[in-house]
Each structure stands twice: as C-alpha cells, then as structure tokens.
Design a protein around this motif. Structure first.
Motif, PDB file in Angstrom:
ATOM      1  N   GLY A 210       0.806  -1.209   0.000  1.00  0.00           N
ATOM      2  CA  GLY A 210       0.000   0.000   0.000  1.00  0.00           C
ATOM      3  C   GLY A 210       0.841   1.262   0.000  1.00  0.00           C
ATOM      4  O   GLY A 210       2.061   1.246  -0.162  1.00  0.00           O
ATOM      5  N   GLY A 211       0.182   2.396   0.178  1.00  0.00           N
ATOM      6  CA  GLY A 211       0.859   3.682   0.201  1.00  0.00           C
ATOM      7  C   GLY A 211       1.179   4.193  -1.193  1.00  0.00           C
ATOM      8  O   GLY A 211       0.828   3.592  -2.214  1.00  0.00           O
ATOM      9  N   LEU A 212       1.852   5.329  -1.218  1.00  0.00           N
ATOM     10  CA  LEU A 212       2.226   5.991  -2.466  1.00  0.00           C
ATOM     11  C   LEU A 212       3.704   5.728  -2.735  1.00  0.00           C
ATOM     12  O   LEU A 212       4.570   6.146  -1.977  1.00  0.00           O
ATOM     13  N   ILE A 213       3.995   5.039  -3.826  1.00  0.00           N
ATOM     14  CA  ILE A 213       5.366   4.717  -4.224  1.00  0.00           C
ATOM     15  C   ILE A 213       5.616   5.348  -5.581  1.00  0.00           C
ATOM     16  O   ILE A 213       4.969   5.000  -6.570  1.00  0.00           O
ATOM     17  N   GLU A 214       6.562   6.287  -5.649  1.00  0.00           N
ATOM     18  CA  GLU A 214       6.666   7.167  -6.808  1.00  0.00           C
ATOM     19  C   GLU A 214       7.880   6.930  -7.697  1.00  0.00           C
ATOM     20  O   GLU A 214       7.928   7.479  -8.802  1.00  0.00           O
ATOM     21  N   PHE A 215       8.878   6.174  -7.257  1.00  0.00           N
ATOM     22  CA  PHE A 215      10.153   6.217  -7.970  1.00  0.00           C
ATOM     23  C   PHE A 215      10.061   5.674  -9.391  1.00  0.00           C
ATOM     24  O   PHE A 215      10.771   6.146 -10.281  1.00  0.00           O
ATOM     25  N   ARG A 216       9.190   4.699  -9.650  1.00  0.00           N
ATOM     26  CA  ARG A 216       9.068   4.192 -11.018  1.00  0.00           C
ATOM     27  C   ARG A 216       8.286   5.171 -11.889  1.00  0.00           C
ATOM     28  O   ARG A 216       8.624   5.378 -13.058  1.00  0.00           O
ATOM     29  N   SER A 217       7.255   5.799 -11.327  1.00  0.00           N
ATOM     30  CA  SER A 217       6.484   6.791 -12.085  1.00  0.00           C
ATOM     31  C   SER A 217       7.358   7.964 -12.499  1.00  0.00           C
ATOM     32  O   SER A 217       7.274   8.447 -13.635  1.00  0.00           O
ATOM     33  N   SER A 218       8.198   8.434 -11.576  1.00  0.00           N
ATOM     34  CA  SER A 218       9.049   9.576 -11.907  1.00  0.00           C
ATOM     35  C   SER A 218      10.065   9.213 -12.989  1.00  0.00           C
ATOM     36  O   SER A 218      10.377  10.028 -13.859  1.00  0.00           O
ATOM     37  N   LEU A 219      10.568   7.975 -12.954  1.00  0.00           N
ATOM     38  CA  LEU A 219      11.478   7.538 -14.017  1.00  0.00           C
ATOM     39  C   LEU A 219      10.737   7.399 -15.340  1.00  0.00           C
ATOM     40  O   LEU A 219      11.273   7.734 -16.407  1.00  0.00           O
TER      41      LEU A 219
END
Length: 453
Positions: A210-219
């Motif tokens: 769960g939660g917000l995981i951003e590192f792949r989206s930003s890449l």
C-alpha cells in the motif's frame, strides 16, 4: 513469445520524449597518496538518472595493486547501505569497471554497475530494508565511492582510503512536473515530462504494501510518459488496510488521465507489480481506456480481497497461513500459501483476460519465492493462446526473484513487509536478478512506447 532472456546491454543512452539528455561528466574526488603518487576515482556522470549506467574508474595505483572499491548510501530514514568488490589494477595502475572483473566481495565477474545494485543494509543496520526513495523530487540518492588498500570482506573494516568521490542518482529530471492528485476519490502523484506534449499516459501501481510509491512513475516521466503513481489503500483518506476493491476507482483514475490536456489518447497503459499486476490485468480486461498492461510478478486470479465492478464480483484466492514456513533466522516463506488458481473450485477467481483487446507484457522471475508468478504467467498466456490471442509477450528470467524494479535498483531478495513488519522471502540470486531488472526495464519502455505511440 519471449520465454527466457539472457541478453545484457550496457551502453544505454538516456532518451526522453524522443530526445537525448546529457548530464555533466564531472569528477569530484578526494585523492589519496600511493607509493606511486596520487590515486583518483571517477564516476561519470557524477549526476545522472538512477536507471542509467555510470562508468567507474580508478587510476594512479601501483601496477597489479589489489584494492577494494566500496559504495555507501543512506535511505531517507538514515539507515546505511553499503557494497564492496575486489579489483586488481592493470599494469598501468588502472581499474575500469566496464572492462575489469571483480575478484570477490559482494559480487564477482564483469559487473560495471555491481556496486549500485549490490547495495544492502550495512552490518550494524536492521537487515532486509529496501533502498527505495520516498521523495523523488526533493533530492537524489547520494552514493559515496571509495577505494581502499587491499581486499576487505563485506562487513569488515576496510583498509586505508586511497581515494573517494561522490555521485548523485536522480529519479527525476528537474524539468519534470509533479502534481499531487486529489481528483474525486482518486489519490496519487502525476509526473509530467518537460515540453508541451501531449504524452502517452501510464498508471503505475505496486503491491500489497500500500501507500504511495513514486520512484518508477518519476522515471517513466523522464522517458516521456505522463505517469500517474496510483495508491489504492493506506494513503491519505483511502482505506487503511486492503479491503475489497472496486474497479470504478481505477476506472476513474484512467478517465482522469485521458482527460488531462497533456495526455494523448486514445488509450493509456498500466504498469503493476505483485497485487498491482493483478489489478493491471483486471483494468485491461474490463476498461476500454486501457490498451497496454505490464504485469510484473502478478497472479492470473484475484487474490485475498474480492474485486467488484458494477454487478460483477470476482472473489479472491485465499492465503492459507498453515502453509507458511519460517526459517531459523525468522524469514517467512509464503511460496505455498496461496490457494491453487487451477483448482476448479477457484475458477470464479480467475481474471478473464481473454476478453481484453489490448496488449500484455508479462515479466516474471523463475525463482520468485513470494508466490508462483512464473506459473501464473504460464496460466495467463495459455488462456490467451487457447482463445486464439497473440496479444502478449512473456519475459521470464532464470534466477530472478519477485520484486523486479528498474535498471540498477539495489537487489533485495528478502524484504521487510511494510504491513506485517516481518521479512518475506522474495527469492532469486543477486546477479541474475540485477540482469533481469536491467533487461526488462528496457523492454518495458519499448513496449509502452510502441503500444501507446
């Protein structure tokens, strides 16, 4: 159909929305003195994207001198991660990781990026932590590289420092815009590439932590995609724990993305890992807005929590905790815990992906111990074949485990579950998993660009 991949490509150029980006090839180093003179270590580029290769080299050593190269980094909670490898200088007193093989340490052989992907919690830290950034726009991951006299083993006190430098690994470009999303019931972060667009749209989801995981989206945004990092529980006013899911939430996210003036249609893509892959398959099956799905280490059926869409309900496969084993060092092996999706009694849980008109890319590790993702991918592709479909590709990696992240991400084969707080066996072998991450990330980008162009 791609069954197993062993190709390795190191010379990857940075591309985003059709154009190259260059980073300064700076050298910031602390130089130490050897009997021969000044020793220098260089990492080029000194600042670059985290999914792009860097060249590490040392010069000024004695001919054939034995040294240990060491990398140090900290996560946002202040925990220290390290890695080390043994190298022998050539007759000119130089070491070049793009040409020279490690003789020991955390990896052996020719691994130009081994010091990055082998970063793991230092011996004094809590084990099984993951080195993944939480705030991708605030600052880069900073990695210190040092050269030490002689061979020192992982966890041991290294020898005299001969040279030191630092490198920045960014998960976003400065020009990438991050917009925190609160649109109706949908939450998340939207990353937009520089320029006027419009850009192909992608929704990005991770697993049952769960939660917000951003590192792949930003890449993804650095590679030209309008990428929406989409949490589905345990974030802001979303449910705190994983409950039954309603596909309308994901439908609203897809429609929001397609309505955005920076996003081009007629359809969007979805990338998901674990539970996120299962949801990506469901979105492809039922939502006409989704035309391409990347399913990483997913299941062919709904698991744990039921999925509702209108009057349709797909119940979730059950986890049987009596089939969980615990090793002597307290690591949980849940490989056998999930009920068999091929049991006729569980047919009601199956995602009917044969109804999908878009294209699938299945990415799995054949040594995934989190669950049987390789078998689940075989079930999914066989179902498509039986229905006369050829709208899929399968990347199946020998020796890779569960969490297959972008290129050069630190490999974590046993990870602390962020919900349960216990270490879960993900499986795999470090070197094979690192190669799977590098190859699959290039293929994922290629797949999305092709089907969303």
């Amino acid at each position: 159909m791609w069954r197993r991949v062993t190709a390795r490509v190191w010379g990857v150029s940075l591309q985003y929305f059709g154009g190259p980006t260059t980073y300064p090839f700076g050298r910031v180093s602390l130089r130490g003195h050897n009997r021969r003179g000044v020793v220098t270590v260089s990492v080029a580029p000194a600042a670059g994207l985290a999914d792009q290769p860097a060249r590490i080299s040392v010069w000024g050593l004695m001919p054939l001198q034995e040294v240990t190269l060491r990398a140090l980094a900290t996560n946002e909670q202040g925990s220290l991660f390290d890695s080390c490898a043994h190298y022998q200088a050539d007759k000119q007193g130089e070491v070049d990781l793009s040409k020279d093989a490690s003789k020991g340490g955390d990896y052996v052989g020719l691994e130009p990026m081994g010091l990055f992907w082998s970063l793991s919690p230092a011996s004094m830290e809590k084990p099984y932590q993951r080195l993944e950034p939480m705030n991708v726009k605030k600052e880069p991951m900073k990695v210190e590289m040092s050269v030490h006299r002689g061979y020192s083993q992982p966890g041991a006190i290294p020898g005299e420092v001969l040279a030191r430098t630092s490198v920045e690994r960014w998960f976003s470009l400065p020009e990438v815009r991050k917009i925190r999303l609160k649109e109706g019931v949908v939450r998340g972060s939207l990353f937009l590439p520089p320029g006027d667009g419009p850009f192909p749209g992608v929704i990005d989801m991770f697993g049952d932590e769960g939660g917000l995981i951003e590192f792949r989206s930003s890449l993804l945004a650095t590679h030209g995609f309008a990428a929406l990092s989409l949490p589905y529980f345990n974030f802001e006013d979303l449910p705190k724990v994983m409950e039954d899911f309603h596909l309308e939430y994901f439908e609203e996210a897809a429609r929001f993305l397609l309505r955005h003036p920076k996003v081009k249609g007629p359809g969007i893509g979805v990338v998901g890992t674990g539970k996120g892959a299962e949801l990506a398959s469901s979105m492809m099956t039922f939502l006409p807005e989704v035309v391409a799905a990347v399913c990483i280490s997913g299941c062919s059926s709904i698991t744990a929590s039921a999925l509702h869409y209108g009057k349709l309900t797909l119940p979730g496969l059950c986890f049987n905790m009596s089939r969980v084993s615990i090793s002597e060092n307290g690591v949980f092996d849940i490989y056998e815990a999930l009920d068999d999706p091929m049991d006729p009694a569980n047919s009601c849980c199956r995602i009917p992906i044969e109804k999908a008109d878009g294209h699938f890319l299945f990415v799995v590790g054949e040594d995934d111990r989190n669950w049987k993702s390789s078998s689940y991918a075989e079930i999914a592709t066989e179902c498509l074949r039986q229905h006369g479909k050829d709208n899929y590709k399968l990347l199946s990696y020998l020796g890779a485990g569960h969490r297959i992240n972008p290129s050069f991400s630190p490999v974590c084969l046993i990870a602390l579950d962020r919900v349960l707080g216990v270490p879960i066996l993900g499986g795999g072998e470090h070197r094979a998993h690192a190669h799977a991450q590098e190859h699959s990330w290039g293929k994922i980008l290629e797949f999305l660009h092709f089907h969303l162009r």
